[in-house]
Design a protein around this motif. Structure first.
Motif, PDB file in Angstrom:
ATOM      1  N   CYS A 113     -14.947   0.722   2.371  1.00 25.37           N
ATOM      2  CA  CYS A 113     -14.938  -0.442   3.247  1.00 25.37           C
ATOM      3  C   CYS A 113     -16.347  -0.683   3.770  1.00 25.37           C
ATOM      4  N   VAL A 114     -16.695  -1.941   3.805  1.00 27.42           N
ATOM      5  CA  VAL A 114     -18.036  -2.330   4.240  1.00 27.42           C
ATOM      6  C   VAL A 114     -17.870  -3.487   5.221  1.00 27.42           C
ATOM      7  N   ILE A 115     -18.541  -3.374   6.351  1.00 29.96           N
ATOM      8  CA  ILE A 115     -18.426  -4.473   7.315  1.00 29.96           C
ATOM      9  C   ILE A 115     -19.747  -4.665   8.030  1.00 29.96           C
ATOM     10  N   ASP A 116     -20.110  -5.905   8.237  1.00 26.77           N
ATOM     11  CA  ASP A 116     -21.377  -6.223   8.882  1.00 26.77           C
ATOM     12  C   ASP A 116     -21.473  -5.548  10.263  1.00 26.77           C
ATOM     13  N   PRO A 117     -22.588  -4.884  10.550  1.00 29.60           N
ATOM     14  CA  PRO A 117     -22.720  -4.142  11.808  1.00 29.60           C
ATOM     15  C   PRO A 117     -22.534  -4.997  13.063  1.00 29.60           C
ATOM     16  N   GLU A 118     -23.000  -6.247  12.976  1.00 30.06           N
ATOM     17  CA  GLU A 118     -22.816  -7.102  14.148  1.00 30.06           C
ATOM     18  C   GLU A 118     -21.326  -7.339  14.403  1.00 30.06           C
ATOM     19  N   LEU A 119     -20.602  -7.437  13.299  1.00 33.43           N
ATOM     20  CA  LEU A 119     -19.161  -7.621  13.432  1.00 33.43           C
ATOM     21  C   LEU A 119     -18.516  -6.402  14.077  1.00 33.43           C
ATOM     22  N   VAL A 120     -18.980  -5.233  13.670  1.00 29.60           N
ATOM     23  CA  VAL A 120     -18.454  -4.012  14.294  1.00 29.60           C
ATOM     24  C   VAL A 120     -18.658  -4.083  15.803  1.00 29.60           C
ATOM     25  N   ALA A 121     -19.894  -4.423  16.182  1.00 32.73           N
ATOM     26  CA  ALA A 121     -20.188  -4.488  17.618  1.00 32.73           C
ATOM     27  C   ALA A 121     -19.315  -5.523  18.318  1.00 32.73           C
ATOM     28  N   ARG A 122     -19.166  -6.650  17.640  1.00 34.70           N
ATOM     29  CA  ARG A 122     -18.343  -7.713  18.229  1.00 34.70           C
ATOM     30  C   ARG A 122     -16.901  -7.265  18.396  1.00 34.70           C
ATOM     31  N   LEU A 123     -16.403  -6.576  17.349  1.00 39.43           N
ATOM     32  CA  LEU A 123     -15.008  -6.135  17.406  1.00 39.43           C
ATOM     33  C   LEU A 123     -14.806  -5.126  18.527  1.00 39.43           C
ATOM     34  N   VAL A 124     -15.779  -4.190  18.616  1.00 46.23           N
ATOM     35  CA  VAL A 124     -15.681  -3.200  19.683  1.00 46.23           C
ATOM     36  C   VAL A 124     -15.815  -3.874  21.034  1.00 46.23           C
ATOM     37  N   GLY A 125     -16.820  -4.740  21.135  1.00 42.23           N
ATOM     38  CA  GLY A 125     -17.025  -5.432  22.391  1.00 42.23           C
ATOM     39  C   GLY A 125     -15.893  -6.373  22.732  1.00 42.23           C
ATOM     40  N   ARG A 126     -15.263  -6.882  21.727  1.00 43.83           N
ATOM     41  CA  ARG A 126     -14.177  -7.827  21.915  1.00 43.83           C
ATOM     42  C   ARG A 126     -12.921  -7.186  22.447  1.00 43.83           C
ATOM     43  N   LYS A 127     -12.819  -5.876  22.234  1.00 45.47           N
ATOM     44  CA  LYS A 127     -11.640  -5.165  22.723  1.00 45.47           C
ATOM     45  C   LYS A 127     -11.464  -5.396  24.218  1.00 45.47           C
ATOM     46  N   ARG A 128     -12.601  -5.302  24.924  1.00 43.90           N
ATOM     47  CA  ARG A 128     -12.563  -5.439  26.366  1.00 43.90           C
ATOM     48  C   ARG A 128     -12.376  -6.878  26.792  1.00 43.90           C
ATOM     49  N   GLU A 129     -13.323  -7.667  26.373  1.00 45.02           N
ATOM     50  CA  GLU A 129     -13.331  -9.067  26.772  1.00 45.02           C
ATOM     51  C   GLU A 129     -12.414  -9.859  25.871  1.00 45.02           C
TER      52      GLU A 129
END
Lengths: 215, 215
Positions: free
Chosen positions: A128-144
């Motif tokens: 699996c490969v995913i753009d790092p910014e997307l990872v950050a967004r997904l993690v950050g999106r959990k909260r907000e």
DNA sequence: AGCTTGTTGAGGGTTAGCCCTCATGTGCGG
DNA sequence: CCGCACATGAGGGCTAACCCTCAACAAGCT
């Protein structure tokens, strides 16, 4: 390693084909829409398909839908989805629907051709490969919480058309639903976006604004 | 024929480079932003520069600005601007600022590689090239510039509040006007923004979208 | 089997926001 | 003075979009 490309933007698709060929891949087919893509894959399954998420006719999620179909008929074909914009909904869907052999990259953020070719290979090999910014967004999106995450797929479709300035009548025609159903969805959207009736508010416009802020 | 490419999207730029090389061009340089582009052109002026309109840092009009600078220091360098979206403002600016040797194409609408190569050559030779859809848009747009310029000060105030999702009642209260007056202004806004009644249209939302696009 | 969610949609009622015509007053320019 | 644009607003009419309740079906989960 054999790869099929799907993207209606010819310049981009042809250019990417050449890059992959240089990197040692064999581009066995190119498609301009989802139907052609499925045809090509059925006829001659590649190791990996590189697919633009938005393709004709609707330019919405035809790429992902085709990817899901490919995974169904050929579970071993790697699926690399490319997108013009960050879209965590698409990313979420990819991560939940596909367990392996899937990638999601942003066109504008591929900064290194060798890295790109490496990503294509990894996906073909089941990683699996995913753009790092997307990872950050997904993690950050959990909260907000994006208010739009509370909406169902159908509600999001309805809201997208509202945001194009379409009337309920147009929505009814375009989505092949009754007027009553459209009203039901609109009402649900207002509720989920926490837009109660207010004397000073034009709730439809507020819902559209919420949609635009989220895009 | 020598060409320089400028686009921060590596995948697109590298792919396009290969396409042009295949078509017989010599790609003498590639830039990821406007400053690099200007450097390359100053060092070794090409026959034509293929430039993405939006580039870092602001992703607004860096491409056009750089093109203007190139035209100033090297008037014979052809300028082919590429854009992701139809934008008649950019097109208008190009057509007025540059008299010859300029092109404006949409990335997603280049459907034919040979045609694209031909366009690049034409621009290098001093011709003007513009996407046909843009021509149609410009012709239709000749009369109106920014649609909002047609609005009076008062109408713009009304529209700004509409764009905040305010109801007519709220506008009436906040602007100390009667409901009737608000209606009159809204109607005038629709007329001036050329939003006739249409079964499929939600005109208030369309007016709000026009406001947001203009801001 | 029961529960929940999502999708679809009917019946019935209400009104904010639209539409039209008409009108008055002010300021500006020719 | 006249004409025009802008601002304000009244009277009257209409309907798209809202509101509520209720309901059926399918899918997924426990």
């Amino acid at each position: 390693m054999r790869v099929i490309l799907a993207d209606d933007a010819v310049l981009f698709r042809e250019g990417t084909a050449r890059i992959l060929i240089e990197a040692g891949f064999r581009v066995t087919g190119q498609a301009g829409n989802a139907a052609e893509l499925l045809d090509l894959v059925r006829r001659d399954p590649p190791a990996v398909a590189v697919i633009d998420i938005r393709m004709p006719p609707g330019h919405a999620t035809e790429g992902i839908d085709a990817a899901a179909e490919i995974r169904r008929i050929h579970p071993d074909v790697g699926l690399l989805l490319l997108s013009q914009h960050v879209d965590t909904h698409h990313a979420m869907r990819l991560m939940t629907e596909f367990e392996r052999g899937v990638g999601y990259l942003l066109k504008d953020r591929v900064s290194d051709l060798a890295g790109f070719a490496g990503d294509v290979r990894r996906v073909a090999n089941g990683d699996c490969v995913i753009d790092p910014e997307l990872v950050a967004r997904l993690v950050g999106r959990k909260r907000e919480r994006d208010p739009l995450t509370a909406l169902t797929e159908r509600e999001r479709s309805v809201l997208a058309l509202m945001a194009q300035g379409r009337s309920n009548s147009a929505l009814s025609t375009e989505l092949h639903l009754s007027a009553k159903t459209i009203e039901a969805h609109v009402r649900s959207i207002f509720t989920k976006l926490d837009l109660p009736p207010g004397v000073g508010d034009h709730r439809r416009v507020l819902a559209v604004l919420a949609f635009l802020r989220s895009s």
